[in-house]
Scaffold this active site. Structure first.
Site, PDB file in Angstrom:
ATOM      1  N   LEU A  64      -2.772  14.868 -22.820  1.00  0.00           N
ATOM      2  CA  LEU A  64      -3.755  14.548 -21.775  1.00  0.00           C
ATOM      3  C   LEU A  64      -5.135  14.268 -22.365  1.00  0.00           C
ATOM      4  O   LEU A  64      -5.402  14.605 -23.521  1.00  0.00           O
ATOM      5  CB  LEU A  64      -3.801  15.725 -20.790  1.00  0.00           C
ATOM      6  CG  LEU A  64      -2.498  15.925 -19.994  1.00  0.00           C
ATOM      7  CD1 LEU A  64      -2.399  17.332 -19.422  1.00  0.00           C
ATOM      8  CD2 LEU A  64      -2.388  14.878 -18.884  1.00  0.00           C
ATOM      9  N   PRO A  65      -6.039  13.677 -21.551  1.00  0.00           N
ATOM     10  CA  PRO A  65      -7.322  13.217 -22.101  1.00  0.00           C
ATOM     11  C   PRO A  65      -8.300  14.290 -22.577  1.00  0.00           C
ATOM     12  O   PRO A  65      -9.010  14.061 -23.540  1.00  0.00           O
ATOM     13  CB  PRO A  65      -7.953  12.432 -20.939  1.00  0.00           C
ATOM     14  CG  PRO A  65      -6.823  12.066 -20.051  1.00  0.00           C
ATOM     15  CD  PRO A  65      -5.820  13.176 -20.190  1.00  0.00           C
ATOM     16  N   THR A  93      -5.923  16.437 -27.771  1.00  0.00           N
ATOM     17  CA  THR A  93      -7.059  16.919 -28.569  1.00  0.00           C
ATOM     18  C   THR A  93      -8.078  17.477 -27.589  1.00  0.00           C
ATOM     19  O   THR A  93      -8.607  16.727 -26.761  1.00  0.00           O
ATOM     20  CB  THR A  93      -7.717  15.769 -29.357  1.00  0.00           C
ATOM     21  OG1 THR A  93      -6.727  15.167 -30.185  1.00  0.00           O
ATOM     22  CG2 THR A  93      -8.853  16.279 -30.215  1.00  0.00           C
ATOM     23  N   LYS A 168      -7.746  20.015 -36.528  1.00  0.00           N
ATOM     24  CA  LYS A 168      -7.907  18.610 -36.110  1.00  0.00           C
ATOM     25  C   LYS A 168      -9.382  18.189 -36.129  1.00  0.00           C
ATOM     26  O   LYS A 168      -9.733  17.146 -36.682  1.00  0.00           O
ATOM     27  CB  LYS A 168      -7.311  18.449 -34.705  1.00  0.00           C
ATOM     28  CG  LYS A 168      -7.715  17.208 -33.955  1.00  0.00           C
ATOM     29  CD  LYS A 168      -6.779  16.066 -34.150  1.00  0.00           C
ATOM     30  CE  LYS A 168      -7.371  14.799 -33.560  1.00  0.00           C
ATOM     31  NZ  LYS A 168      -6.567  13.636 -33.712  1.00  0.00           N
ATOM     32  N   LYS A 243     -15.357  11.221 -29.512  1.00  0.00           N
ATOM     33  CA  LYS A 243     -14.864  12.381 -28.744  1.00  0.00           C
ATOM     34  C   LYS A 243     -14.622  13.564 -29.692  1.00  0.00           C
ATOM     35  O   LYS A 243     -15.064  14.689 -29.431  1.00  0.00           O
ATOM     36  CB  LYS A 243     -13.545  12.006 -28.030  1.00  0.00           C
ATOM     37  CG  LYS A 243     -12.839  13.200 -27.413  1.00  0.00           C
ATOM     38  CD  LYS A 243     -11.415  12.902 -26.951  1.00  0.00           C
ATOM     39  CE  LYS A 243     -10.699  14.201 -26.633  1.00  0.00           C
ATOM     40  NZ  LYS A 243      -9.335  14.024 -26.160  1.00  0.00           N
TER      41      LYS A 243
HETATM   42  P1  NAD Z   1      -4.496   7.794 -22.502  1.00  0.00           P
HETATM   43  O1  NAD Z   1      -5.690   7.764 -21.648  1.00  0.00           O
HETATM   44  O2  NAD Z   1      -3.838   6.518 -22.910  1.00  0.00           O
HETATM   45  O3  NAD Z   1      -3.362   8.736 -21.840  1.00  0.00           O
HETATM   46  C1  NAD Z   1      -3.636   9.866 -21.066  1.00  0.00           C
HETATM   47  C2  NAD Z   1      -2.658   9.856 -19.886  1.00  0.00           C
HETATM   48  O4  NAD Z   1      -2.854  11.048 -19.156  1.00  0.00           O
HETATM   49  C3  NAD Z   1      -2.896   8.685 -18.933  1.00  0.00           C
HETATM   50  O5  NAD Z   1      -1.694   7.961 -18.760  1.00  0.00           O
HETATM   51  C4  NAD Z   1      -3.350   9.372 -17.643  1.00  0.00           C
HETATM   52  O6  NAD Z   1      -2.915   8.696 -16.470  1.00  0.00           O
HETATM   53  C5  NAD Z   1      -2.688  10.722 -17.776  1.00  0.00           C
HETATM   54  N1  NAD Z   1      -3.311  11.764 -16.956  1.00  0.00           N
HETATM   55  C6  NAD Z   1      -4.631  12.035 -16.781  1.00  0.00           C
HETATM   56  N2  NAD Z   1      -4.799  13.085 -15.960  1.00  0.00           N
HETATM   57  C7  NAD Z   1      -3.550  13.501 -15.616  1.00  0.00           C
HETATM   58  C8  NAD Z   1      -3.043  14.545 -14.794  1.00  0.00           C
HETATM   59  N3  NAD Z   1      -3.860  15.383 -14.157  1.00  0.00           N
HETATM   60  N4  NAD Z   1      -1.704  14.661 -14.653  1.00  0.00           N
HETATM   61  C9  NAD Z   1      -0.860  13.823 -15.289  1.00  0.00           C
HETATM   62  N5  NAD Z   1      -1.265  12.800 -16.084  1.00  0.00           N
HETATM   63  C10 NAD Z   1      -2.596  12.651 -16.238  1.00  0.00           C
HETATM   64  O7  NAD Z   1      -4.919   8.624 -23.815  1.00  0.00           O
HETATM   65  P2  NAD Z   1      -4.158   8.690 -25.232  1.00  0.00           P
HETATM   66  O8  NAD Z   1      -4.772   7.706 -26.166  1.00  0.00           O
HETATM   67  O9  NAD Z   1      -2.681   8.693 -24.991  1.00  0.00           O
HETATM   68  O10 NAD Z   1      -4.660  10.113 -25.730  1.00  0.00           O
HETATM   69  C11 NAD Z   1      -4.074  11.321 -25.240  1.00  0.00           C
HETATM   70  C12 NAD Z   1      -4.588  12.472 -26.106  1.00  0.00           C
HETATM   71  O11 NAD Z   1      -4.240  12.236 -27.461  1.00  0.00           O
HETATM   72  C13 NAD Z   1      -6.116  12.652 -26.084  1.00  0.00           C
HETATM   73  O12 NAD Z   1      -6.407  14.009 -26.052  1.00  0.00           O
HETATM   74  C14 NAD Z   1      -6.554  11.980 -27.380  1.00  0.00           C
HETATM   75  O13 NAD Z   1      -7.769  12.494 -27.874  1.00  0.00           O
HETATM   76  C15 NAD Z   1      -5.393  12.315 -28.290  1.00  0.00           C
HETATM   77  N6  NAD Z   1      -5.211  11.403 -29.430  1.00  0.00           N
HETATM   78  C16 NAD Z   1      -5.228  10.057 -29.247  1.00  0.00           C
HETATM   79  C17 NAD Z   1      -5.039   9.210 -30.339  1.00  0.00           C
HETATM   80  C18 NAD Z   1      -5.034   7.713 -30.172  1.00  0.00           C
HETATM   81  O14 NAD Z   1      -5.087   7.002 -31.197  1.00  0.00           O
HETATM   82  N7  NAD Z   1      -4.964   7.185 -28.963  1.00  0.00           N
HETATM   83  C19 NAD Z   1      -4.844   9.754 -31.620  1.00  0.00           C
HETATM   84  C20 NAD Z   1      -4.794  11.139 -31.777  1.00  0.00           C
HETATM   85  C21 NAD Z   1      -4.990  11.966 -30.661  1.00  0.00           C
END
Ligand code: NAD
Length: 288
Positions: A64-65, A93, A168, A243
């Site tokens: 999740l975000p 994260t 991390k 972030k």
């Molecule tokens: P994203 O925004 O693509 O995905 C997050 C998902 O969570 C979305 O589909 C959103 O609809 C869903 N969501 C939000 N609130 C919700 C709720 N209450 N119930 C159910 N679903 C809900 O983000 P991402 O890039 O997939 O990143 C997710 C996590 O991974 C973050 O914490 C980010 O920091 C971490 N991360 C991302 C990357 C990257 O390269 N994208 C790399 C390492 C870590």
């Protein structure tokens, strides 16, 4: 194994698909209908609420975000709905304090829980080659490990609850600093009349050796192939680096840690992200 998966975005979508490929029965939920449709195509069973996805699950994985969302999803949807004794894995994260708080509440409710943030971006999530850094009790780690192995190439037990998030943000603070340092050195060498490729050849085999230079060279056409060679598209977005730097500075404050370079890196990324949040974080070289 029946695994509920909450948060099927850029990262979670590929991770859930890899759990399906490993033979698990994945019960998916996301607020986005588009994300749910993609999860269904990947072989997940989809649900209208997180509560329904969690019912009958032996494990719950979330991606999740941020910390506020993780806290509300676990407190309002997962706790008391997931079967007693289920193992809970938050791979998002988030800030160290929230990670510890949610794990402590999970433990009070009789669940085993770990924080398991990842290193590696969308390509690694899709390819099942993430690195997981895991915080939590040894017994919880041992239960989480086989699930994480289906989504990654390395799973490391960092320590107690919150240790995964600590690893991390400290790692990514270091990454931001080495990227800015590498970019400064490359541009300065060039301005002094040294061919940047020559500088790369020398420094990558000298004491300047570091991942940002050797494995992710931020200058187009120099060193290894990287997002720089693709107009800084793909890779690890500047907005996500910012972030993580914000989380790192929050944690540094609570730990009374001195992080002069981390603070400066955060300020530089803050200014750069205003216009360039979607670019790979190595694009910060363009400001020099
Ligand atoms: P994203 O925004 O693509 O995905 C997050 C998902 O969570 C979305 O589909 C959103 O609809 C869903 N969501 C939000 N609130 C919700 C709720 N209450 N119930 C159910 N679903 C809900 O983000 P991402 O890039 O997939 O990143 C997710 C996590 O991974 C973050 O914490 C980010 O920091 C971490 N991360 C991302 C990357 C990257 O390269 N994208 C790399 C390492 C870590």
């Amino acid at each position: 194994m029946k695994i509920a998966f909450i948060g099927l975005g850029n990262m979670g979508g590929g991770m859930a698909a890899n759990l399906v490929k490993a033979g698990h029965e994945v019960r998916a939920f996301d607020l986005s209908e588009e994300a749910l449709a993609a999860a269904k195509d990947a072989g997940c069973e989809t649900f209208d609420t997180a509560r329904e996805a969690c019912a009958e699950a032996e494990a719950v994985v979330s991606m999740l975000p941020n910390g506020a969302i993780v806290k509300s999803v676990y407190e309002d949807e997962v706790f008391a709905r997931a079967p007693e004794g289920a193992i809970l894995l938050d791979c998002s994260t988030i800030d160290v304090a929230t990670a510890k708080e949610v794990i402590s509440k999970a433990t009070e409710q009789g669940y085993a829980m770990v924080d398991a943030p990842v290193s590696g971006g969308i390509a690694a999530a899709n390819g099942g080659t993430l690195t997981f850094m895991v915080g939590g009790a040894t017994k919880a780690f041992e239960r989480a490990e086989p699930i994480l192995n289906a989504m990654g190439k390395a799973v490391i037990h960092a320590g107690q609850a919150g240790a995964g998030q600590t690893a991390k943000i400290c790692n990514n603070m270091l990454l931001a600093i080495t990227m800015i340092g590498t970019a400064e050195a490359m541009i300065m060498a060039q301005k002094l009349g040294l061919d940047p490729q020559k500088f790369y050849e020398i420094s990558s085999q000298s004491s300047g050796y570091n991942w940002s230079l050797n494995a992710y060279t931020p200058m187009p056409g120099v060193g290894v192939e990287s997002p720089a060679d693709n107009d800084y598209a793909g890779g690890f977005a500047t907005a996500l680096m910012l972030k993580d730097l914000r989380l790192a500075m929050e944690a540094a404050k609570t730990a009374d840690a001195t992080t002069a370079l981390g603070k400066h890196a955060k300020e530089l990324y803050e200014a750069f992200a205003e216009q360039n949040g979607a670019l790979d974080f190595s694009a910060i070289i363009k400001t020099l």
